[in-house]
Design a protein around this motif. Structure first.
Motif, PDB file in Angstrom:
ATOM      1  N   SER A 100     -58.209 -12.858  26.571  1.00  0.00           N
ATOM      2  CA  SER A 100     -58.874 -12.728  27.890  1.00  0.00           C
ATOM      3  C   SER A 100     -59.397 -11.698  28.521  1.00  0.00           C
ATOM      4  N   ALA A 101     -58.660 -10.691  28.250  1.00  0.00           N
ATOM      5  CA  ALA A 101     -59.011  -9.246  28.954  1.00  0.00           C
ATOM      6  C   ALA A 101     -58.526  -8.178  28.094  1.00  0.00           C
ATOM      7  N   MET A 102     -58.804  -6.963  28.737  1.00  0.00           N
ATOM      8  CA  MET A 102     -58.048  -5.767  27.956  1.00  0.00           C
ATOM      9  C   MET A 102     -57.934  -4.579  29.064  1.00  0.00           C
ATOM     10  N   LEU A 103     -57.013  -3.586  28.641  1.00  0.00           N
ATOM     11  CA  LEU A 103     -57.139  -2.471  29.434  1.00  0.00           C
ATOM     12  C   LEU A 103     -57.967  -1.373  28.848  1.00  0.00           C
ATOM     13  N   ARG A 104     -58.746  -0.648  29.559  1.00  0.00           N
ATOM     14  CA  ARG A 104     -59.633   0.374  29.063  1.00  0.00           C
ATOM     15  C   ARG A 104     -59.125   1.788  29.648  1.00  0.00           C
ATOM     16  N   GLU A 105     -59.015   2.702  28.872  1.00  0.00           N
ATOM     17  CA  GLU A 105     -58.915   4.054  29.423  1.00  0.00           C
ATOM     18  C   GLU A 105     -59.967   4.707  29.991  1.00  0.00           C
ATOM     19  N   ALA A 106     -59.869   5.191  30.989  1.00  0.00           N
ATOM     20  CA  ALA A 106     -61.049   5.921  31.587  1.00  0.00           C
ATOM     21  C   ALA A 106     -61.494   7.157  30.604  1.00  0.00           C
ATOM     22  N   GLY A 107     -62.668   7.517  30.490  1.00  0.00           N
ATOM     23  CA  GLY A 107     -63.186   8.485  29.303  1.00  0.00           C
ATOM     24  C   GLY A 107     -63.142   8.018  27.996  1.00  0.00           C
ATOM     25  N   HIS A 108     -62.612   6.931  27.576  1.00  0.00           N
ATOM     26  CA  HIS A 108     -62.698   6.223  26.534  1.00  0.00           C
ATOM     27  C   HIS A 108     -63.660   5.001  26.383  1.00  0.00           C
ATOM     28  N   MET A 109     -64.375   4.611  27.529  1.00  0.00           N
ATOM     29  CA  MET A 109     -64.936   3.508  27.644  1.00  0.00           C
ATOM     30  C   MET A 109     -65.839   3.154  26.304  1.00  0.00           C
ATOM     31  N   GLU A 110     -66.485   4.175  25.708  1.00  0.00           N
ATOM     32  CA  GLU A 110     -67.392   3.895  24.546  1.00  0.00           C
ATOM     33  C   GLU A 110     -66.887   3.363  23.507  1.00  0.00           C
ATOM     34  N   GLU A 111     -65.317   3.328  23.382  1.00  0.00           N
ATOM     35  CA  GLU A 111     -64.655   2.614  22.189  1.00  0.00           C
ATOM     36  C   GLU A 111     -64.397   1.114  22.309  1.00  0.00           C
ATOM     37  N   TYR A 112     -64.712   0.575  23.400  1.00  0.00           N
ATOM     38  CA  TYR A 112     -64.345  -0.796  23.594  1.00  0.00           C
ATOM     39  C   TYR A 112     -65.905  -1.501  23.817  1.00  0.00           C
ATOM     40  N   PRO A 113     -65.414  -2.888  23.107  1.00  0.00           N
ATOM     41  CA  PRO A 113     -66.580  -3.551  23.477  1.00  0.00           C
ATOM     42  C   PRO A 113     -66.850  -4.076  24.898  1.00  0.00           C
ATOM     43  N   GLY A 114     -68.032  -4.310  25.283  1.00  0.00           N
ATOM     44  CA  GLY A 114     -68.421  -4.478  26.779  1.00  0.00           C
ATOM     45  C   GLY A 114     -68.406  -5.944  27.167  1.00  0.00           C
ATOM     46  N   GLN A 115     -67.983  -6.907  26.449  1.00  0.00           N
ATOM     47  CA  GLN A 115     -68.149  -8.451  26.736  1.00  0.00           C
ATOM     48  C   GLN A 115     -66.766  -8.969  27.100  1.00  0.00           C
ATOM     49  N   ILE A 116     -65.842  -8.225  27.512  1.00  0.00           N
ATOM     50  CA  ILE A 116     -64.707  -8.805  27.712  1.00  0.00           C
ATOM     51  C   ILE A 116     -64.139  -8.059  29.156  1.00  0.00           C
ATOM     52  N   PRO A 117     -63.600  -8.923  30.135  1.00  0.00           N
ATOM     53  CA  PRO A 117     -62.969  -8.458  31.396  1.00  0.00           C
ATOM     54  C   PRO A 117     -61.992  -7.577  31.076  1.00  0.00           C
ATOM     55  N   SER A 118     -62.235  -6.413  32.000  1.00  0.00           N
ATOM     56  CA  SER A 118     -61.161  -5.219  31.708  1.00  0.00           C
ATOM     57  C   SER A 118     -60.881  -4.793  33.100  1.00  0.00           C
ATOM     58  N   ILE A 119     -59.542  -3.958  32.724  1.00  0.00           N
ATOM     59  CA  ILE A 119     -59.114  -3.098  33.875  1.00  0.00           C
ATOM     60  C   ILE A 119     -59.024  -1.741  33.244  1.00  0.00           C
ATOM     61  N   CYS A 120     -59.505  -0.766  34.031  1.00  0.00           N
ATOM     62  CA  CYS A 120     -59.592   0.508  33.910  1.00  0.00           C
ATOM     63  C   CYS A 120     -58.503   1.343  34.437  1.00  0.00           C
ATOM     64  N   VAL A 121     -57.659   2.120  33.314  1.00  0.00           N
ATOM     65  CA  VAL A 121     -56.663   2.901  33.958  1.00  0.00           C
ATOM     66  C   VAL A 121     -56.659   4.149  33.190  1.00  0.00           C
ATOM     67  N   GLU A 122     -56.074   5.411  33.561  1.00  0.00           N
ATOM     68  CA  GLU A 122     -55.988   6.608  33.280  1.00  0.00           C
ATOM     69  C   GLU A 122     -55.261   6.713  31.805  1.00  0.00           C
ATOM     70  N   ASP A 123     -54.279   6.110  31.722  1.00  0.00           N
ATOM     71  CA  ASP A 123     -53.331   6.008  30.384  1.00  0.00           C
ATOM     72  C   ASP A 123     -52.938   4.661  30.093  1.00  0.00           C
ATOM     73  N   ALA A 124     -53.120   4.096  29.031  1.00  0.00           N
ATOM     74  CA  ALA A 124     -52.608   2.772  28.777  1.00  0.00           C
ATOM     75  C   ALA A 124     -51.167   2.758  28.703  1.00  0.00           C
ATOM     76  N   LYS A 125     -50.634   3.515  28.017  1.00  0.00           N
ATOM     77  CA  LYS A 125     -49.021   3.403  27.854  1.00  0.00           C
ATOM     78  C   LYS A 125     -48.466   3.468  29.348  1.00  0.00           C
ATOM     79  N   ALA A 126     -48.934   4.396  29.888  1.00  0.00           N
ATOM     80  CA  ALA A 126     -48.326   4.526  31.470  1.00  0.00           C
ATOM     81  C   ALA A 126     -48.614   3.338  32.204  1.00  0.00           C
ATOM     82  N   ALA A 127     -49.837   2.584  31.929  1.00  0.00           N
ATOM     83  CA  ALA A 127     -50.214   1.382  32.726  1.00  0.00           C
ATOM     84  C   ALA A 127     -49.128   0.182  32.219  1.00  0.00           C
ATOM     85  N   LEU A 128     -48.771   0.255  30.886  1.00  0.00           N
ATOM     86  CA  LEU A 128     -48.066  -0.789  30.361  1.00  0.00           C
ATOM     87  C   LEU A 128     -46.630  -0.762  30.893  1.00  0.00           C
TER      88      LEU A 128
END
Length: 463
Positions: A65-93
């Motif tokens: 339904s959604a994903m976490l995206r790391e700031a600075g790496h937005m181009e690595e992810y598809p744009g058609q899914i609701p997303s939360i922007c975080v600095e570091d995915a592991k730290a956010a987890l």
């Protein structure tokens, strides 16, 4: 499992989400596309192997339904899914799991030690489940906090008790792990030789294990092996939480809980403790070491509010796991005691002592493999095992693996010619054991997981 709107997830993970997606709801999390279930939050970690964009697209196809995206790496992810922007995915987890854990009224228990952790975790969880809605999980070895975070996020909000098996890790110590799960009780099973290669000595193993105490909440309970002097020493040195209660288990009256009557059966062990109850416990496991695990479990679950009758019922209902010395039958009628997925000197000695004590068998045969990660004294430890096998109760010894050659050489000093054999090839070992096994034989199979001795068991039993 966690069920939250993205606006809540963003707050808990300290990320940001566009208002447009704030009302989107997620159910559960997944770190890999193969784990994705419809409606979950996909969290791609930077350490994950593979093309990030392809993996994210696969997660979308599987219904994330959604994903976490790391700031600075937005181009690595598809744009058609609701997303939360975080600095570091592991730290956010980790932040998300920690926040979710704080919201739950669940009481957490930590199980650690060198040997017997998984068995003790299962016994404790089974006993607690008679009275409470119970969850259990393994923290993992390579990335314990990440695995614990995923486990916490799998917990239902109605969970009352959570039992976590904590594994030593050089970068995420047991204090940090216990603090992360908010443990208010812990069991230390023993101090053995696990991690000797990295820690160097049993004293350092004990020190690393006792770190779990530093992560416990104030007023917590520690149940530990009272027969291990290193644990007593390290407990005295530990930075203990305020109001820590301690309780010792062991085999003699010097412990707070100990067995006063033991009856061994092929299908398990019955025992009674010194505590004021007339009930006998029955655990579908063999060996004094498993009685010690059961004693620790009985002490902890009593403290957590399980009544005597439910404790007895729970322990007796433990599911039998066929890699924990549970008897299995070969096609020829021999009985195999399979413990082929782990091996340390402490656990191997306990298994050999159990085999020697068993009655009703014409011959007792051992099939032993290498013990891994023992450090510079690995040869000495293997020779010590070999010396145990010169006893008259042992009819034949089959050794497999580079280090197991030292088991064979030492055992051969006290066994008649032809009674000890060493193998480099697994296929030759399997053929030799299959040719030897007869009805009324008892065969112990034990070695480190990497050797794959479970293949031998599968061939002999057809299971």
């Amino acid at each position: 499992m966690i069920t939250r709107k993205l606006s809540e997830v963003a707050r808990m993970a300290e990320g940001s989400v566009p208002d447009l997606f704030g009302e989107v709801e997620i159910q559960g999390v997944a770190l890999h596309p193969d784990e994705v279930r419809p409606g979950c939050l996909y969290i791609p970690l930077s350490e994950s192997q593979g093309d990030k964009r392809e993996m994210a697209e696969a997660a979308v196809r599987r219904g994330a339904s959604a994903m976490l995206r790391e700031a600075g790496h937005m181009e690595e992810y598809p744009g058609q899914i609701p997303s939360i922007c975080v600095e570091d995915a592991k730290a956010a987890l980790l932040k998300l799991a920690a926040a979710y854990r704080k919201e739950l009224p669940v009481r957490s228990i930590a199980i650690t030690g060198s040997d017997g952790k998984s068995t003790t975790r299962d016994v404790v969880a089974t006993m607690l489940a008679t009275t409470y809605k119970t969850f259990q999980a393994d923290g993992g070895v390579e990335r314990p906090l990440t695995d614990l975070a995923c486990a916490i996020l799998r917990m239902e909000e109605s969970t009352e008790m959570a039992v976590f098996e904590l594994q030593w890790n050089a970068h995420e110590d047991l204090a940090e792990q216990a603090r992360f799960v908010r443990a208010e009780a812990a069991i230390i099973t023993n101090v053995g030789e696990t991690q000797l290669k990295l820690l160097g000595s049993r004293r350092e193993v004990a020190a690393a294990t006792m770190k779990v105490v530093e992560g416990l909440l104030p007023g917590s309970l520690l149940v530990y092996n009272g027969e291990e002097p290193l644990l007593r020493e390290m407990l005295a040195l530990a930075d203990k939480p305020e109001g820590l209660l301690t309780y010792r288990f062991g085999s003699t009256e010097e412990a707070d809980i100990y067995p006063i009557a033991i009856m061994n059966e092929l299908e398990g062990t019955c025992f009674k403790t010194n505590l004021p109850t007339t009930s006998y416990f029955r655990v579908p496991l063999l060996g004094l070491h498993n009685i010690m695990n059961a004693l620790a479990s009985a002490a902890l679950t009593k403290y957590m509010g399980v009544c005597d009758q439910d404790a007895v019922t729970g322990m007796n209902s433990l599911e039998r796991v066929y890699t924990r010395l549970v008897p299995m039958y070969t096609r020829s009628g021999a009985v195999i005691f399979n413990d082929s997925l782990s091996a340390t000197p402490t656990s191997m000695k306990a298994a050999i002592e159990l085999l020697k004590e068993l009655s009703g068998y014409q011959r007792k045969i051992v099939v032993l493999g290498d013990m891994a990660d023992l450090g510079p004294d690995e040869v000495r430890y293997h020779k010590e095992i070999g010396a145990m096998l010169t006893a008259p109760e042992i009819y034949k010894v089959f050794a497999y693996g580079t280090l197991a050659r030292h088991i064979a050489s030492e055992a051969g000093k006290g066994q008649p010619p032809g009674r000890v054999k060493w193998f480099q090839e697994k296929a030759e070992l399997i053929d030799a054991v299959a040719a030897e096994a007869n009805a009324k034989d008892a065969i112990l199979v034990k070695g480190s997981r990497m050797l794959g001795l479970d293949e031998l068991v599968e061939v002999l039993t057809g299971v």
